[in-house]
Every structure is written in C-alpha cells, then in structure tokens.
Write a protein that holds these residues in place. Structure first.
Motif, PDB file in Angstrom:
ATOM      1  N   ALA A  36       0.850  -1.189   0.000  1.00 15.51           N
ATOM      2  CA  ALA A  36       0.000   0.000   0.000  1.00 15.51           C
ATOM      3  C   ALA A  36       0.881   1.232   0.000  1.00 15.51           C
ATOM      4  O   ALA A  36       2.070   1.162   0.343  1.00 15.51           O
ATOM      5  N   PHE A  37       0.288   2.350  -0.387  1.00 18.80           N
ATOM      6  CA  PHE A  37       0.949   3.652  -0.306  1.00 18.80           C
ATOM      7  C   PHE A  37       0.045   4.615   0.451  1.00 18.80           C
ATOM      8  O   PHE A  37      -1.183   4.538   0.345  1.00 18.80           O
ATOM      9  N   VAL A  38       0.646   5.513   1.207  1.00 23.28           N
ATOM     10  CA  VAL A  38      -0.077   6.687   1.685  1.00 23.28           C
ATOM     11  C   VAL A  38       0.449   7.863   0.878  1.00 23.28           C
ATOM     12  O   VAL A  38       1.657   8.093   0.789  1.00 23.28           O
ATOM     13  N   GLU A  39      -0.487   8.580   0.240  1.00 21.71           N
ATOM     14  CA  GLU A  39      -0.158   9.662  -0.683  1.00 21.71           C
ATOM     15  C   GLU A  39       0.805   9.180  -1.767  1.00 21.71           C
ATOM     16  O   GLU A  39       1.985   9.562  -1.826  1.00 21.71           O
ATOM     17  N   HIS A  40       0.267   8.340  -2.641  1.00 17.70           N
ATOM     18  CA  HIS A  40       1.031   7.740  -3.735  1.00 17.70           C
ATOM     19  C   HIS A  40       1.606   8.839  -4.631  1.00 17.70           C
ATOM     20  O   HIS A  40       0.892   9.761  -5.043  1.00 17.70           O
ATOM     21  N   PRO A  41       2.879   8.752  -4.984  1.00 19.28           N
ATOM     22  CA  PRO A  41       3.526   9.850  -5.730  1.00 19.28           C
ATOM     23  C   PRO A  41       3.056   9.995  -7.170  1.00 19.28           C
ATOM     24  O   PRO A  41       3.311  11.033  -7.796  1.00 19.28           O
ATOM     25  N   GLU A  42       2.382   8.976  -7.744  1.00 16.83           N
ATOM     26  CA  GLU A  42       2.003   9.040  -9.153  1.00 16.83           C
ATOM     27  C   GLU A  42       0.500   8.983  -9.372  1.00 16.83           C
ATOM     28  O   GLU A  42       0.041   8.874 -10.510  1.00 16.83           O
ATOM     29  N   ALA A  43      -0.275   9.061  -8.290  1.00 19.49           N
ATOM     30  CA  ALA A  43      -1.712   8.809  -8.402  1.00 19.49           C
ATOM     31  C   ALA A  43      -2.543  10.062  -8.541  1.00 19.49           C
ATOM     32  O   ALA A  43      -3.773   9.991  -8.544  1.00 19.49           O
ATOM     33  N   GLY A  44      -1.939  11.217  -8.633  1.00 26.03           N
ATOM     34  CA  GLY A  44      -2.710  12.443  -8.784  1.00 26.03           C
ATOM     35  C   GLY A  44      -3.655  12.670  -7.623  1.00 26.03           C
ATOM     36  O   GLY A  44      -3.259  12.611  -6.456  1.00 26.03           O
ATOM     37  N   ALA A  45      -4.935  12.913  -7.934  1.00 23.82           N
ATOM     38  CA  ALA A  45      -5.902  13.201  -6.875  1.00 23.82           C
ATOM     39  C   ALA A  45      -6.302  11.962  -6.093  1.00 23.82           C
ATOM     40  O   ALA A  45      -6.750  12.067  -4.960  1.00 23.82           O
ATOM     41  N   ALA A  46      -6.149  10.772  -6.697  1.00 22.00           N
ATOM     42  CA  ALA A  46      -6.563   9.528  -6.025  1.00 22.00           C
ATOM     43  C   ALA A  46      -5.387   8.904  -5.288  1.00 22.00           C
ATOM     44  O   ALA A  46      -5.125   7.699  -5.393  1.00 22.00           O
ATOM     45  N   TYR A  63      -6.976   3.004  -5.937  1.00 24.39           N
ATOM     46  CA  TYR A  63      -6.464   4.345  -5.680  1.00 24.39           C
ATOM     47  C   TYR A  63      -7.611   5.177  -5.120  1.00 24.39           C
ATOM     48  O   TYR A  63      -8.642   5.337  -5.776  1.00 24.39           O
ATOM     49  N   MET A  64      -7.431   5.713  -3.919  1.00 21.19           N
ATOM     50  CA  MET A  64      -8.550   6.304  -3.198  1.00 21.19           C
ATOM     51  C   MET A  64      -8.299   7.766  -2.853  1.00 21.19           C
ATOM     52  O   MET A  64      -7.225   8.128  -2.356  1.00 21.19           O
ATOM     53  N   GLN A  65      -9.326   8.565  -3.119  1.00 19.14           N
ATOM     54  CA  GLN A  65      -9.343   9.938  -2.624  1.00 19.14           C
ATOM     55  C   GLN A  65     -10.352  10.004  -1.489  1.00 19.14           C
ATOM     56  O   GLN A  65     -11.494   9.555  -1.637  1.00 19.14           O
TER      57      GLN A  65
END
Length: 489
Positions: A36-46, A63-65
């Motif tokens: 998992a990622f918190v604040e994924h660097p490539e996911a934009g708004a999600a 990918y979650m906003q």
C-alpha cells in the motif's frame, strides 16, 4: 481562518484514520494485496491511500481519494461532480486524470471515499454491494436526466463514450461513510481483530506514523505486511497476550480491588496507607512487616513454571511498585505483566517487551562536595523540579550531586506510550544512575519517582548492584519524604 484550519485538520485526521483502517487489511493472511501507499507519488488526486495486489492476483489496484466534510449541508450529485471552483478542476476531472495516468499500469479502480452521501438520483445508480455504477448507468440510449448528465460528463472531460464507459466502470463511490467517531470505532474493531491495542492512544500512535511516512516521502510511504508488523512492534501497538501462563500477585495499598482471575498471592496493606492524606507506613513498619511479607510472596511464587509471567495488580504508591521490582529482579528471570492506566485507557504492560528507541536526557550538577549521597529525580509524566527545589533547600548539605532524568521533549502525561517505552526508560535510567554513582563516588541513592507505576516496577527490576536505594513519596502538601530503603546489592 481559524475555522478553515480546523476543517483542514479534521480532514487530515479523517483521511489518516481511513488510511490506517485500509493499511490494517495488509495483515490479513489471505489478503490479495501485497502493499500500500499513503499519498502515492504518481496517483494524482486519487493518492490518499492505495492498495496493490500480489502478482497474479485477480483484483485491481485501488487508488482512493478521501474527502471529509464538517457537516452534511449537501450531497454528491451527477451534476455536482462536474462543478468547478474558480479556475480549478472539477472532482470528476481530477479522478479522470488520475485514472488516465494509472490505467496503463494494469487494472485499476479509482475510489471516491467521503462522509457525504449521494443524492437519490446518483444513489440510484450505485450498487450497494460494491460501490460500482449499476448497469442502468451504461444503457446505450439513456433518457431524461441521465442522458443530460452523461452528455455533460462527455463534454466536460472531452472524451468519447467508449473512453467514458471504461472510466466509469473503474469508478467506485464509497459515499456516506462513517462519521469520525464511527470510523474510530471501526478502526478499533479492526485493531482488536489483529491483536492490537485499541483506544485513543494507540490510534494516535498509528496516525503519527502515517504523518511521519508522508513527511519522509519516497519509499517511506510504501507499506507491506512486514514493514507494518515492524512498525506495530516497535511502537508498542501489540496487545498483551492473555494466554501466557501466569500467576497473580495482588497488593492492596491505597485501596482494595478485585480482578477477574484469583491471585496466587494476595497482600492487604490498606491499613497502612491513606490515599486522602497520602499517609504511608513508617520505615520501621516497612522493614519489619511489609518487606518480609513481600519476600514471603517471592518465596511462594518461586515454584511457578519457568515460562510463567507474574500478573501484578494493585493500587499502590510508586515506591511500592519500585520495591516489588527490586524483590523480583530481572536477573533472576522474573517477568511481569502489569495493569497500567494511560490517557483514559487501561492496558497491560510487560516487563519483557522489546525496548523502543526512546531516549532519556539527563542533567546533573554537584550540590555538596563533602556529601556521600546521590539524589535522582526520575520524571517522565510530570515536572517535579519545583517541589524538588524546595526539598533541596530544606536539605542544603545532604547530597553530593543531583541527577534529573526525563524523556526527550520533556516530561508530560503522554511521554510513555507503551511498555516498550517503559522498558527503554528503565534500562537507560539504570545505566545513567550507575554512571553517576561512579562519577560522584556516592554510597546511597535517593530516588524521587514521577512516572507511571509500570515504569517504576520495571526500573526496580533493574536496580541490581546499586547499593541502598531510598525511595521517596510525595506528601499531600507537595513535598517529598523518604518512605523506604531497598537493598539492591
């Protein structure tokens, strides 16, 4: 401005609570997700929290906003998803941009997670079982408001229907999510399921970890099961194991209490203590009656199984907890489980917990060059210095040196976050005291504790080969008086 700041803080808290809730799913042995990622660097708004499957798994990456609203003055609507504020992009445009960037990496789902609900029209197109858009949304020739809304979405995003259809199939609308309090309850439930501590303090530790990962950036924001387990262990989030063979030692001091499991040894010392006046027995009573009873308890518990843990319970002064520890030293193989109240939560601390990386800072100064005693102030949860200064003023030539030990950042009520912290502080305190005794060539150590009872118990277990240690108790008037002397060898 203050209300906006409060709203942002609440939004961050809600986001991090939901992120921790999602991250805990990695602990499931059968989870299809590997990381998992918190604040994924490539996911934009999600990017708020993402899940990525094991190789070969049939599920898509998520990918979650996460959007938090302080009240419920509005709902999500088909039209509202395309609304823009100023020159910014709409929510739908942000989600589409994220999806368009990510879909080349493989199957993806883009989630909108919010405590706001959908209005009846949008809600009528959401499946209750998995938050997908229903098949009715994808009809070839829509009519009425759906036709107008889809036309607006196509124009708003500047795409053809075949692209919009694929995008919408990958959307998930997890709307009407729990309130802040309900989300905390769900987090606690999932922590309990995985054998973790629950309540405000463990949740705060978890959320601090998420903030630290985000601040560090890069690979620090990527979590997998192994990394999560290390964090849980190092931050003392594991609940005490209740299935460990153990025996009970109850000592009633300030008050009598009953616990679930009957003890192997029970000592009633309540006639010698008064909580209201903070009256404690004299040194003679301690030496001639109470200490022999404690040593007899040690003898009675000596036949317990080698792997057993002593379950110590009792409402006693801090110095008594210290004395219990010295009577059951770590070098003899004695291990304790002790009930500890901290920040509104009662947890079980173990003396064999893995020490954390917390540090003690010490300040010391010479007081009376001709004296032979060392005064140690062990202050973790409060500042004892004003009372200690008055105490020293009344004993001007008593101590060769004064050593004050406190956690980095200073003493406060949340300074000891776990049994791992307590063990770390006990180990470090023992070493700092030993060094000071050698440096100042003192014979007797006088100890003023201002720490959780569990810390005092664990410190007492480690005060071997320290010579006589005089433990002090705080009086109702705010001063300190010697209560007992323990011989540590």
């Amino acid at each position: 401005m203050g209300e906006q700041s409060a709203s942002r803080m609440q939004g961050d808290r809600y986001q991090h609570l939901f992120s921790w809730y999602v991250l805990l799913s990695l602990l499931d042995e059968e989870s299809p997700f590997a990381s998992a990622f918190v604040e994924h660097p490539e996911a934009g708004a999600a990017d708020d929290v993402t899940l990525h499957p094991h190789p070969g798994a049939t599920v898509a990456s998520r990918y979650m906003q996460v959007k938090w609203h302080v009240d419920h003055r509005a709902l999500y609507t088909l039209e509202g998803l395309t609304e823009t504020v100023g020159r910014g992009r709409s929510l739908l445009q942000k989600l589409f941009a994220s999806w368009n960037t990510l879909r080349g990496q493989g199957p993806v789902e883009v989630w909108l997670v919010s405590n706001w609900s959908a209005d009846p029209e949008l809600g009528g197109y959401l499946q209750g079982r998995d938050w997908r858009l229903t098949e009715d949304f994808f009809v070839e020739a829509p009519a009425g408001r759906l036709k107008a809304a889809r036309s607006r979405w196509l124009e708003h995003l500047g795409v053809e229907w075949d692209v919009l259809r694929v995008f919408c199939a990958d959307l998930r609308f997890r709307l009407g999510l729990a309130s802040m309090v309900e989300l905390e309850e769900r987090v606690d439930e999932r922590m309990r399921m995985h054998g973790l501590r629950q309540g405000p303090e463990p949740r705060a530790i978890a959320l601090d970890g998420i903030r630290e990962w985000i601040e560090a950036g890069g690979e620090a924001k990527r979590l997998d099961r192994a990394k999560l387990r290390v964090f849980i262990r190092d931050r003392g989030l594991l609940a005490s194991k209740t299935d460990t063979p153990g025996v009970g030692l109850w000592i009633h001091g300030w008050a009598r209490r009953q616990w679930r499991e009957p003890p192997a040894v029970e000592l009633d010392w309540t006639p010698h203590f008064d909580r209201d006046t903070r009256a404690v027995p004299t040194e003679a009573v301690w030496r001639e009656q109470l200490l022999p009873e404690l040593r007899e308890a040690r003898r009675r518990l000596a036949s317990r199984p080698a792997e057993s843990v002593i379950d110590f319970r009792g409402k006693v002064p801090l110095s008594v907890s210290l004395a219990v520890g010295t009577c059951f030293p770590e070098v003899a193989g004695d291990r304790f489980q002790v009930e500890q109240a901290t920040r509104g939560e009662t947890v079980l601390w173990r003396s064999d917990a893995k020490p954390t990386q917390r540090q003690l800072q010490g300040t010391e100064h010479e007081s009376a060059p001709d004296a032979m005693d060392l005064l140690v102030v062990f202050q973790l949860t409060g500042d004892a210095r004003p009372d200690v200064e008055r105490f020293l003023a009344s004993h001007p030539r008593r101590f060769r040196a004064v050593l004050v030990l406190e956690p980095e950042g200073g003493p406060h009520d949340g300074a000891v976050g776990s049994d791992g912290d307590a063990v770390a502080f006990a180990v470090l305190a023992r070493e700092r005291i030993r060094q000071a005794r050698v440096r100042w060539r003192t014979a007797t150590t006088h100890l003023i504790p201002y720490a959780p009872a569990g810390c005092c118990l664990f410190l007492g277990q480690r005060l071997n080969a320290m010579g006589p240690v005089v433990a002090y108790e705080r009086t109702a008037a705010g001063g300190y008086v010697p209560f007992m002397t323990v011989e540590t060898g």
